[in-house]
Design a protein around this motif. Structure first.
Motif, PDB file in Angstrom:
ATOM      1  N   GLU A   5       0.704  -1.298  -0.104  1.00 26.95           N
ATOM      2  CA  GLU A   5      -0.033   0.019  -0.183  1.00 26.95           C
ATOM      3  C   GLU A   5       0.868   1.415  -0.005  1.00 26.95           C
ATOM      4  N   ASN A   6       1.969   1.172   0.842  1.00 25.52           N
ATOM      5  CA  ASN A   6       2.639   2.549   0.719  1.00 25.52           C
ATOM      6  C   ASN A   6       3.489   2.457  -0.456  1.00 25.52           C
ATOM      7  N   LEU A   7       4.060   1.567  -0.960  1.00 21.21           N
ATOM      8  CA  LEU A   7       4.724   1.773  -2.547  1.00 21.21           C
ATOM      9  C   LEU A   7       3.615   2.142  -3.521  1.00 21.21           C
ATOM     10  N   LEU A   8       2.581   1.757  -3.607  1.00 14.15           N
ATOM     11  CA  LEU A   8       1.625   1.983  -4.414  1.00 14.15           C
ATOM     12  C   LEU A   8       1.145   3.584  -4.154  1.00 14.15           C
ATOM     13  N   ALA A   9       0.736   3.916  -3.050  1.00 19.83           N
ATOM     14  CA  ALA A   9       0.563   5.381  -2.796  1.00 19.83           C
ATOM     15  C   ALA A   9       1.741   6.243  -3.350  1.00 19.83           C
ATOM     16  N   ILE A  10       2.835   6.105  -2.971  1.00 20.51           N
ATOM     17  CA  ILE A  10       3.903   6.781  -3.336  1.00 20.51           C
ATOM     18  C   ILE A  10       4.067   6.783  -4.833  1.00 20.51           C
ATOM     19  N   GLY A  11       4.097   5.797  -5.415  1.00 18.04           N
ATOM     20  CA  GLY A  11       3.980   5.553  -6.967  1.00 18.04           C
ATOM     21  C   GLY A  11       2.815   6.428  -7.695  1.00 18.04           C
ATOM     22  N   VAL A  12       1.834   6.170  -7.181  1.00 11.98           N
ATOM     23  CA  VAL A  12       0.453   6.882  -7.701  1.00 11.98           C
ATOM     24  C   VAL A  12       0.862   8.517  -7.473  1.00 11.98           C
ATOM     25  N   THR A  13       1.212   8.845  -6.490  1.00 12.50           N
ATOM     26  CA  THR A  13       1.288  10.383  -6.260  1.00 12.50           C
ATOM     27  C   THR A  13       2.595  10.873  -7.156  1.00 12.50           C
ATOM     28  N   LEU A  14       3.617   9.979  -7.207  1.00 11.22           N
ATOM     29  CA  LEU A  14       4.716  10.590  -8.224  1.00 11.22           C
ATOM     30  C   LEU A  14       4.271  10.562  -9.481  1.00 11.22           C
ATOM     31  N   ILE A  15       3.397   9.631  -9.912  1.00 10.98           N
ATOM     32  CA  ILE A  15       2.778   9.811 -11.239  1.00 10.98           C
ATOM     33  C   ILE A  15       1.909  11.054 -11.575  1.00 10.98           C
ATOM     34  N   MET A  16       1.175  11.330 -10.493  1.00  7.30           N
ATOM     35  CA  MET A  16       0.094  12.673 -10.672  1.00  7.30           C
ATOM     36  C   MET A  16       1.191  13.889 -10.682  1.00  7.30           C
ATOM     37  N   ALA A  17       2.368  13.652  -9.740  1.00  9.55           N
ATOM     38  CA  ALA A  17       3.077  14.933  -9.753  1.00  9.55           C
ATOM     39  C   ALA A  17       3.904  15.213 -11.158  1.00  9.55           C
ATOM     40  N   GLY A  18       4.117  13.971 -11.808  1.00  5.64           N
ATOM     41  CA  GLY A  18       4.824  14.076 -12.972  1.00  5.64           C
ATOM     42  C   GLY A  18       3.953  14.691 -14.235  1.00  5.64           C
ATOM     43  N   ILE A  19       2.806  14.188 -13.898  1.00  5.13           N
ATOM     44  CA  ILE A  19       1.821  14.695 -15.052  1.00  5.13           C
ATOM     45  C   ILE A  19       1.674  16.196 -15.055  1.00  5.13           C
ATOM     46  N   ILE A  20       1.351  16.380 -13.598  1.00  9.30           N
ATOM     47  CA  ILE A  20       1.255  18.028 -13.398  1.00  9.30           C
ATOM     48  C   ILE A  20       2.574  18.854 -13.793  1.00  9.30           C
ATOM     49  N   ALA A  21       3.738  18.232 -13.590  1.00 12.35           N
ATOM     50  CA  ALA A  21       4.816  18.954 -13.887  1.00 12.35           C
ATOM     51  C   ALA A  21       5.203  18.928 -15.226  1.00 12.35           C
ATOM     52  N   ARG A  22       4.691  18.025 -15.992  1.00 14.94           N
ATOM     53  CA  ARG A  22       4.875  18.091 -17.653  1.00 14.94           C
ATOM     54  C   ARG A  22       3.911  19.299 -18.052  1.00 14.94           C
ATOM     55  N   GLY A  23       2.887  19.519 -17.601  1.00 15.40           N
ATOM     56  CA  GLY A  23       1.976  20.795 -17.917  1.00 15.40           C
ATOM     57  C   GLY A  23       2.847  21.922 -17.581  1.00 15.40           C
ATOM     58  N   PHE A  24       3.554  22.225 -16.665  1.00 16.38           N
ATOM     59  CA  PHE A  24       4.194  23.151 -16.156  1.00 16.38           C
ATOM     60  C   PHE A  24       5.592  23.289 -16.936  1.00 16.38           C
ATOM     61  N   ALA A  25       6.131  22.207 -17.437  1.00 19.50           N
ATOM     62  CA  ALA A  25       7.295  22.064 -18.500  1.00 19.50           C
ATOM     63  C   ALA A  25       6.891  22.713 -19.825  1.00 19.50           C
ATOM     64  N   ALA A  26       5.550  22.098 -20.491  1.00 15.89           N
ATOM     65  CA  ALA A  26       5.299  22.947 -21.277  1.00 15.89           C
ATOM     66  C   ALA A  26       4.959  24.502 -21.547  1.00 15.89           C
ATOM     67  N   GLN A  27       4.357  25.045 -20.411  1.00 15.67           N
ATOM     68  CA  GLN A  27       4.415  26.566 -20.024  1.00 15.67           C
ATOM     69  C   GLN A  27       5.799  26.997 -20.280  1.00 15.67           C
ATOM     70  N   SER A  28       6.744  26.355 -19.657  1.00 16.64           N
ATOM     71  CA  SER A  28       8.127  26.785 -19.418  1.00 16.64           C
ATOM     72  C   SER A  28       8.869  26.932 -20.801  1.00 16.64           C
ATOM     73  N   ARG A  29       8.441  25.747 -21.706  1.00 20.50           N
ATOM     74  CA  ARG A  29       8.854  25.889 -23.082  1.00 20.50           C
ATOM     75  C   ARG A  29       8.213  26.990 -23.783  1.00 20.50           C
ATOM     76  N   ARG A  30       6.863  27.351 -23.662  1.00 22.60           N
ATOM     77  CA  ARG A  30       6.334  28.417 -24.525  1.00 22.60           C
ATOM     78  C   ARG A  30       6.859  29.711 -24.048  1.00 22.60           C
ATOM     79  N   ASP A  31       7.198  29.852 -22.613  1.00 24.51           N
ATOM     80  CA  ASP A  31       7.644  31.074 -22.030  1.00 24.51           C
ATOM     81  C   ASP A  31       9.241  31.265 -22.771  1.00 24.51           C
ATOM     82  N   LEU A  32      10.080  30.253 -22.809  1.00 24.48           N
ATOM     83  CA  LEU A  32      11.137  30.362 -23.435  1.00 24.48           C
ATOM     84  C   LEU A  32      11.249  30.634 -24.963  1.00 24.48           C
ATOM     85  N   ALA A  33      10.323  30.438 -25.583  1.00 21.88           N
ATOM     86  CA  ALA A  33      10.217  30.626 -26.787  1.00 21.88           C
ATOM     87  C   ALA A  33       9.561  32.205 -26.833  1.00 21.88           C
TER      88      ALA A  33
END
Length: 87
Positions: A5-33
């Motif tokens: 349960e602990n590993l599953l909770a940590i893994g799913v949390t990291l997956i969601m954080a990664g998906i959200i961070a990818r959105g911020f990364a796209a915004q950062s690429r647009r800002d750099l452009a």
């Protein structure tokens, strides 16, 4: 050793954080452009002088945010897979 349960909770949390961070990364690429386009713009107007923050070079985090987001996402996938493998 962490249980399923602990590993599953940590893994799913990291997956969601990664998906959200990818959105911020796209915004950062647009800002750099946008900053690059601003630097290449030959117009010199009074309004361009107000945007001095656009002339600053990108930081290390801004340049590599996509890589960090993908690393977080794949770490979450690996931990989640390890949780299912331990079960």
């Amino acid at each position: 050793m962490p249980d399923y349960e602990n590993l599953l909770a940590i893994g799913v949390t990291l997956i969601m954080a990664g998906i959200i961070a990818r959105g911020f990364a796209a915004q950062s690429r647009r800002d750099l452009a946008r900053r690059k386009q601003h630097r290449l713009d030959a117009r010199k107007s009074t309004e361009a002088l107000l945007n001095e923050d656009l002339d600053q070079p990108p930081s290390w985090l801004e340049r590599n945010f996509g890589l960090l987001a993908n690393a977080i996402l794949f770490a979450g996938v690996a931990i989640t897979a390890a949780a299912f493998w331990l079960r």
